[in-house]
Motif scaffolding. Structure first.
Motif, PDB file in Angstrom:
ATOM      1  N   VAL A  64       0.834  -1.206   0.000  1.00 43.38           N
ATOM      2  CA  VAL A  64       0.000   0.000   0.000  1.00 43.38           C
ATOM      3  C   VAL A  64       0.867   1.255   0.000  1.00 43.38           C
ATOM      4  CG1 VAL A  64      -1.712   1.327   1.304  1.00 43.38           C
ATOM      5  CG2 VAL A  64      -1.938  -1.170   1.113  1.00 43.38           C
ATOM      6  N   ILE A  65       1.977   1.227   0.755  1.00 41.59           N
ATOM      7  CA  ILE A  65       2.836   2.412   0.816  1.00 41.59           C
ATOM      8  C   ILE A  65       3.785   2.490  -0.379  1.00 41.59           C
ATOM      9  CG2 ILE A  65       2.721   2.487   3.337  1.00 41.59           C
ATOM     10  CD1 ILE A  65       5.564   1.336   3.402  1.00 41.59           C
ATOM     11  N   GLY A  66       3.804   1.443  -1.213  1.00 39.71           N
ATOM     12  CA  GLY A  66       4.632   1.478  -2.407  1.00 39.71           C
ATOM     13  C   GLY A  66       5.965   0.775  -2.274  1.00 39.71           C
ATOM     14  N   ALA A  67       6.096  -0.118  -1.288  1.00 39.89           N
ATOM     15  CA  ALA A  67       7.324  -0.887  -1.111  1.00 39.89           C
ATOM     16  C   ALA A  67       7.073  -2.343  -1.482  1.00 39.89           C
ATOM     17  CB  ALA A  67       7.819  -0.777   0.329  1.00 39.89           C
ATOM     18  N   SER A  68       8.136  -3.134  -1.528  1.00 37.16           N
ATOM     19  CA  SER A  68       8.035  -4.568  -1.814  1.00 37.16           C
ATOM     20  C   SER A  68       8.446  -5.345  -0.572  1.00 37.16           C
ATOM     21  CB  SER A  68       8.937  -4.953  -2.980  1.00 37.16           C
ATOM     22  OG  SER A  68       8.594  -4.230  -4.144  1.00 37.16           O
TER      23      SER A  68
END
Length: 514
Positions: A64-68
């Motif tokens: 959701v925050i844009g990390a993997s």
């Protein structure tokens, strides 16, 4: 790593710098790891979180925050991490210097940061009205860190400053740095693990604190650091680059040596504290009065009253270890320019931490005390000294620390010992050597779920009117409990249940010592 990659990292000293596309591997996904990943994602870095386990909520939020997210065993650096080729690795403090992934990063020449370095680099996200970021006050020590951190923040707030306790105290420092309300001062509790990572750099990521303190030093976390010397060296990092006040314990020569050896900012002063009469530039106690001779106009001929032992006693704050914490906190907060009256005002409304020499029950003349926060032998000294003759509940995980000296100094004065935890053999051996006449009882592994109920039952059978039952484990809690707080809470519940049943009256049956 050399050349352009390192040059780019050196330039990342502001929230407003160009972090976009920086490849960052974040190790760990508890509260600290998530705060790191969330911060870097907001800065538009390319973030890969690597962890062996993740709770459901954090795992859900990472994309959701844009990390993997990579969940995998970490007995070695996983192929996905190697292929990611990070520009920098930001490790959660649980990753020791000997961890295989840390060893891989160091061998590969990849810069290693902790959350504290990242927070210092982006500390200007929210600034004060004059355009400058919050000042930092750094606090470490084997024991007393959390109490002193809370005391210092309370004193600063009473002095009219916007201050927040953060760091190892439970609120990740990156959450405090990004708080839109902003602060004048961040009071940062630092573990030796965080300080080890901070010691890896002396460049633009090294904090320049207003004031700093190492409250005390005793062996702890030796399994993490590898030696007592490495643990000491990590703690000493707290004083580096301090601008105003290096606060140290006059009763602990190791902390004075740290100050003497530290590379501080020119003009920083050494401020000592102890329970004796203070000299110039010290805080201490004179005939029951806590006195300051460091932050007064003429410190060679005058002193300022902070408070009195009698006033502290009314707030249950007069135990020697607490008075030391108060003096240290006063020195730190006074270095930020607040008045002595603000220190007194803060103390008037301050309550001690839970699980630190906290009375959790009284019945039949028996007093039950929770000192679950005594997670190493040094921390247990205060309560054992205050309560000689106690029935001592002791044990847990000793983390490579020898309990022999503690038992030699205090064991023979106890009425009985109730031994809990995974590392019971060292306790048995220490009592056999140093206090063979003290009755010893054990709660074996079969009672893990009910360990505190059984410990309280055994203590109740021994106790008589006038006795103190003291939970001061002198060991970590992770063998049987999630935290020292859960250990203390279970103890308090077991005491309450025992009292409710009318059993905690001090005339029980023989408990069967061996």
């Amino acid at each position: 790593m050399t050349g352009p990659a390192l040059s780019r990292l050196d330039a990342l000293t502001s929230w407003n710098a160009d972090w976009a596309g920086l490849r960052v591997a974040v190790l760990g996904l508890a509260a600290t790891g998530f705060s790191v990943a969330d911060t870097l994602a907001e800065l538009r870095a390319e973030v890969l979180v690597v962890t062996e386990t993740a709770d459901e909520e954090h795992a859900r939020l990472i994309p959701v925050i844009g990390a993997s997210l990579l969940e995998t065993p970490l007995s070695e650096a996983p192929r996905e991490l190697v292929d990611f080729a990070p520009d920098v690795v930001v490790a959660s403090p649980g990753f020791s210097p000997s961890h295989p992934v840390i060893a891989w990063a160091r061998e590969a020449g990849i810069p290693l940061w902790g959350d504290i370095e990242l927070a210092w680099r982006v500390r200007d996200k929210v600034v004060r009205p004059d355009g400058t970021p919050a000042e930092w006050i750094l606090i470490t020590g084997t024991n007393g860190k959390t109490t002193t951190t809370n005391l210092t923040a309370s004193m600063l707030v009473a002095g009219g400053l916007r201050a927040a306790p953060c760091g190892n105290i439970g609120v990740p420092i990156l959450d405090a740095v990004r708080d839109p309300a902003g602060f004048d001062v961040l009071v940062v509790e630092l573990s030796s693990h965080q300080l080890w990572y901070l010691g890896l750099t002396d460049g633009p990521g090294a904090p320049v604190p207003l004031a700093s303190v190492c409250l005390n030093l005793a062996d702890d976390h030796l399994e993490w650091h590898g030696s007592a010397e490495a643990y000491r060296d990590a703690k000493a990092v707290v004083y580096r680059h301090t601008t105003t006040a290096c606060v140290y314990s006059k009763a602990d020569e190791a902390t004075l040596r740290m100050v003497e050896e530290a590379e501080v900012t020119e003009g920083a002063r050494a401020i000592g504290f102890d329970l004796g009469i203070p000299g110039p530039s010290d805080l201490g106690v004179v005939e029951g009065i806590l006195a300051d001779r460091a932050f007064v106009e003429n410190r060679r001929t005058s002193a300022a009253e902070i408070t009195t032992i009698d006033a502290l006693r009314e707030r249950d704050l007069a135990a020697p270890h607490m008075v030391r914490n108060i003096l240290a906190a006063a020195a730190l907060s006074l270095s930020a320019g607040i008045a002595h009256a603000a220190v007194r005002d803060a103390l008037a409304g301050f309550s001690p931490d839970p699980h630190r020499i906290q009375v959790v029950g009284r019945s039949g003349g028996i007093t039950w005390i929770d000192d679950s926060k005594a997670t190493n032998p040094h921390a247990a000294v205060a309560s054992l000294t205050a309560h000689p003759g106690a029935i001592w509940i002791v044990g847990g995980l000793f983390k490579g620390v020898d309990i022999g000296a503690l038992v030699a100094d205090h064991g023979a004065r106890t009425k009985a010992a109730i031994v809990i935890g995974a590392d019971r053999a060292p306790v048995r051996d220490a009592f056999a050597r140093h206090a063979p006449g003290v009755p010893l009882y054990e709660v074996d592994d079969a009672q893990t779920e009910d360990v505190m109920a059984r410990a309280v039952e055994l203590a109740d059978a021994v106790a008589r009117s006038g006795d103190v039952v003291l939970l001061a484990p002198a060991a970590a809690s992770f063998d049987q409990f999630r935290t020292y707080g859960e250990r203390g809470d279970r103890f308090a519940r077991a005491v309450a249940d025992r009292i409710e049943k009318g059993s905690a009256h001090g005339d029980g049956e023989d408990a069967g010592a061996h």
